[in-house]
Design an enzyme around this catalytic site. Structure first.
Site, mmCIF file in Angstrom:
data_model
loop_
_atom_site.group_PDB
_atom_site.id
_atom_site.type_symbol
_atom_site.label_atom_id
_atom_site.label_comp_id
_atom_site.label_asym_id
_atom_site.label_seq_id
_atom_site.Cartn_x
_atom_site.Cartn_y
_atom_site.Cartn_z
ATOM 1 N N ARG A 1 30.318 41.531 54.371
ATOM 2 C CA ARG A 1 29.383 42.623 54.091
ATOM 3 C C ARG A 1 28.672 43.004 55.380
ATOM 4 N NH1 ARG A 1 26.497 40.279 48.568
ATOM 5 N NH2 ARG A 1 28.433 39.788 47.464
ATOM 6 N N CYS B 1 35.207 39.600 42.539
ATOM 7 C CA CYS B 1 35.443 39.995 41.140
ATOM 8 C C CYS B 1 36.771 40.731 40.906
ATOM 9 C CB CYS B 1 34.303 40.860 40.621
ATOM 10 S SG CYS B 1 32.697 40.554 41.312
ATOM 11 N N HIS C 1 34.665 33.475 37.438
ATOM 12 C CA HIS C 1 34.640 34.502 36.413
ATOM 13 C C HIS C 1 35.210 33.902 35.142
ATOM 14 C CE1 HIS C 1 34.213 36.898 40.072
ATOM 15 N NE2 HIS C 1 33.497 37.694 39.303
ATOM 16 N N GLN D 1 31.558 32.649 49.117
ATOM 17 C CA GLN D 1 30.876 32.739 47.828
ATOM 18 C C GLN D 1 31.581 31.827 46.828
ATOM 19 O OE1 GLN D 1 30.807 36.728 46.020
ATOM 20 N NE2 GLN D 1 28.590 36.598 46.052
ATOM 21 N N ASP E 1 32.331 31.642 43.743
ATOM 22 C CA ASP E 1 32.414 32.493 42.567
ATOM 23 C C ASP E 1 33.187 31.850 41.436
ATOM 24 O OD1 ASP E 1 31.102 34.857 42.469
ATOM 25 O OD2 ASP E 1 32.673 36.038 43.436
ATOM 26 N N HIS F 1 30.130 36.507 35.280
ATOM 27 C CA HIS F 1 30.191 36.228 36.719
ATOM 28 C C HIS F 1 29.235 35.064 36.976
ATOM 29 C CE1 HIS F 1 31.732 40.430 37.757
ATOM 30 N NE2 HIS F 1 31.320 40.561 36.511
ATOM 31 N N LYS G 1 21.514 39.706 34.267
ATOM 32 C CA LYS G 1 21.809 38.424 34.904
ATOM 33 C C LYS G 1 20.650 37.444 34.749
ATOM 34 C CE LYS G 1 20.257 40.036 39.460
ATOM 35 N NZ LYS G 1 20.495 39.989 40.908
#
Length: 638
Positions: free
Chosen positions: A363, A334, A385, A381, A383, A510, A464
């Site tokens: 992580r 992000c 945005h 990921q 992702d 997201h 979400k």
């Protein structure tokens, strides 16, 4: 008289003090027979609990998920009683806790004898004897002093009693000679437990703390009847066969090394699957105005403090020192996308701006939590945005839901949807959260999509919508997500120039579809049992020359198919044809192509499909056309 509101909304008046079990009998004799527990104003209770005032009351049966929880909790007590009968009573067997878990239960015990899997059959037989005795299961409320006296010889229970809040109601459940500290509720008697199976024995630290004593944990499961139990055990065996760690090794997809714990190494065949997944998603997103970007793996620590990830993720992040500055490996994509958006002045005419990335994130996970591709320390990921105006929210949410649905349908997935709302540690104001939650809910409602409300489980920056995929074994996997965020634009001071010439704050969505590509590959491996559809299969066809004289024919056909874009291997080993076919079947190759004297003379190949059936002869040209067509349409069925 008290007024009772039932689960279906109907109301009844009964005498105050009527028990939940008696209420079930008033409703109907069939329900009384099936009732095992109840709820009063949402609190689970035993059938013997009196209804003292006006209340909402639900009768629980074994058809209810909460009823199964009660059933399995009672099975855990049944197991503990059997263990004490077999191995020396309360003096020899100290009991910890025995909670219900997904599809079963466990009990932690402290005893000198080390139980093995071979002891489980003895315990099961004793459980069956106790069940046949049909012992009443009776609840007693006791004072703290009474509880301490009753469990004086049981140090684990004494510790639990000590840690209970001062105002706690302490209850003990008895069945025959056995008593346990427990808040319940439980079945009326041991005879209601019909089908159970003890699964395994493992070690577990008391209360999950490595500083405490190691106890023995016995896992079991229980079902309302033998048929359901046998079906569950069958599915467990099927799950073992489909285990992605086993198949990943056999099919040479990926590997792990002690040199990088929890970090997958993609072998050539596994990399083929990953590339196909990424390219498929790229193609779909490219048609929907997404722009792909790439952000650094590591950024200055201040960016994570600014984004809020530091406060919520610092214990799961990796850090390093560069010169005199602290940097962090990214746990999320992000902040990088926020910086890209802020890199230039934006106009309202440009919005929505959709930035996508296949971003590698890191992580920290405890070593005991690592689980093949399902729980790793670094993963990709998928992702995106989406930066947009307030008035664009509902339309963009619908558009994103349609995108996720289109991709999931290609894999043949069913899925369910959850709407998760404001958590306790939320950022921002309640007003913006309410507005964000309304935006997501309105989109779902206007599409007529069923969803489950999951209160308090939103991300710290916004509510979400989560997509839970059901695989071939009907297991649920949370993969896709759509999160509406009013906080990041504030934290990064994002803006666009509106039609009025003034600066306005955008909103951010997201979005992930696969979630973790690595986890998605592990899940797909189990879903398909390693038999990937043609478009994903690392090797789409295997050429099997009958003997050495036909090797050149096979290599020529390989070149022709490869030119058409088909992934082909040739088995040139000096083995019998039957052996080669079996090996190709074990490798789960979609097409096996036999080349021998007959095929050479006719200019064909003999085509065998992975799913079985009779072989058919085809020209290479016709075969290539068929395979290209199947790849293009992403056909699922063999």
């Amino acid at each position: 008289m008290v007024k009772v509101t039932l689960a279906d909304g109907k109301k009844r008046e009964v005498v105050g003090g009527t028990t939940v079990g008696e209420l079930a009998g008033i409703i109907g004799p069939s329900l009384r027979k099936r009732a095992i527990a109840g709820k009063i104003d949402g609190k689970p209770v035993d059938l013997g609990t009196p209804i003292e005032g006006d209340a909402q009351v639900e009768i629980l049966t074994l058809d209810d998920p909460d009823g199964i929880v009660v059933y399995r909790h009672s099975a855990a007590h049944l197991m503990a009683q059997a263990i004490r009968r077999l191995y020396g009573g309360a003096d020899a067997v100290k009991l910890g806790i025995g909670p219900v878990i997904r599809d079963g239960f466990y009990y932690d015990i402290d005893m000198e004898r080390s139980l093995t899997d071979s002891d489980l059959a003895d315990i099961e037989r004793e459980m069956a004897r106790i069940a046949a005795e049909d012992l009443p299961i009776v609840r007693h409320e006791v004072s703290r002093e009474e509880a301490a006296a009753r469990f004086a010889a049981d140090p684990l229970k004494l510790e639990l009693i000590r840690d209970l809040p001062a105002e706690a109601v302490i209850t003990v459940y008895e069945q025959g000679e056995f008593a346990d500290l427990c808040r319940g509720p439980h079945l009326p008697s041991t005879g209601r437990i019909k089908a159970f199976k003890l699964m395994s024995v493992a070690g577990a630290y008391w209360r999950g703390d490595a500083k405490n004593k190691m106890l023995q944990r016995i896992y079991g499961t229980a079902f309302p009847n033998e048929a359901d139990l046998h079906e569950h055990l069958r599915m467990l065996e099927e799950a073992k066969k489909r285990d992605h760690r086993k198949l990943g090794k056999e099919l040479e997809l990926f590997m792990f090394s002690e040199e990088a714990p929890g970090m997958p190494f993609y072998l050539p065949k596994g990399m083929t699957i990953r590339t196909e997944l990424e390219n498929f998603s790229r193609e779909i997103q490219g048609k929907r105005d997404y722009d792909e970007v790439r952000t650094p793996f590591m950024m200055n620590n201040r960016i994570w403090e600014q984004s809020g990830h530091w406060d919520h993720y610092k214990d799961n992040m990796y850090f390093t020192q560069v010169d005199d500055t602290k940097f962090a490996l990214k746990p999320m994509n992000c902040p990088g996308h926020m910086l890209i958006y802020k890199n230039e002045l934006r106009s309202y005419r440009e919005l929505p701006i959709r930035l996508s990335e296949f971003g590698q994130v890191h992580r920290h996970e405890f070593s005991g939590a690592l689980n093949g591709m399902m729980r790793v320390r670094t993963f990709c990921q998928d992702d995106a945005h989406i930066f947009l105006r307030q008035d664009q929210i509902e339309a963009e949410i619908k558009r994103t839901i349609a995108l996720i649905d289109e991709i999931y349908r290609v894999f043949g997935f069913e899925y369910r949807i959850e709407l998760s709302t404001r958590p306790d540690d939320y950022l921002g104001t309640a007003e913006t959260w309410d507005e964000a939650e309304r935006g997501l809910q309105n989109a779902l409602d206007s599409l007529g999509l069923p969803y489950q409300l999951n209160e308090g489980d939103g991300a710290f920056y916004g509510p979400k919508i989560d997509f839970h995929i059901l695989d071939a074994l009907k297991r649920s996997w949370q993969c896709g997500t759509i999160q509406l965020d009013y906080q990041m634009p504030d934290k990064f001071d994002l803006s666009y120039v509106g039609e009025d010439g003034l600066k306005h704050r955008p909103v951010v969505i997201h979005r992930a579809i696969y979630g973790s590509i690595d986890r998605f590959i592990g899940m797909l491996t189990e879903h398909y049992g390693g038999a990937f559809p043609l478009w994903l299969a690392p090797v789409q066809a295997k050429l099997l020359p009958v003997s050495d004289p036909f090797a050149d024919d096979a290599l020529r056909i390989k070149r022709e198919l490869a030119e058409a874009g088909i992934r082909v291997e040739v088995d040139l080993r000096n083995e019998k044809l039957g052996y080669k076919i079996r090996e190709a079947q074990l490798a789960k190759v979609p097409y096996m192509l036999v080349v021998g004297e007959k095929e050479r003379e006719r200019g064909t190949v003999s085509v065998r499909r992975r799913g079985g059936g009779d072989a058919e002869e085809m020209t290479v040209e016709a075969l290539a056309a068929r395979l290209v067509r199947e790849v293009k349409t992403k056909k699922l069925i063999d």
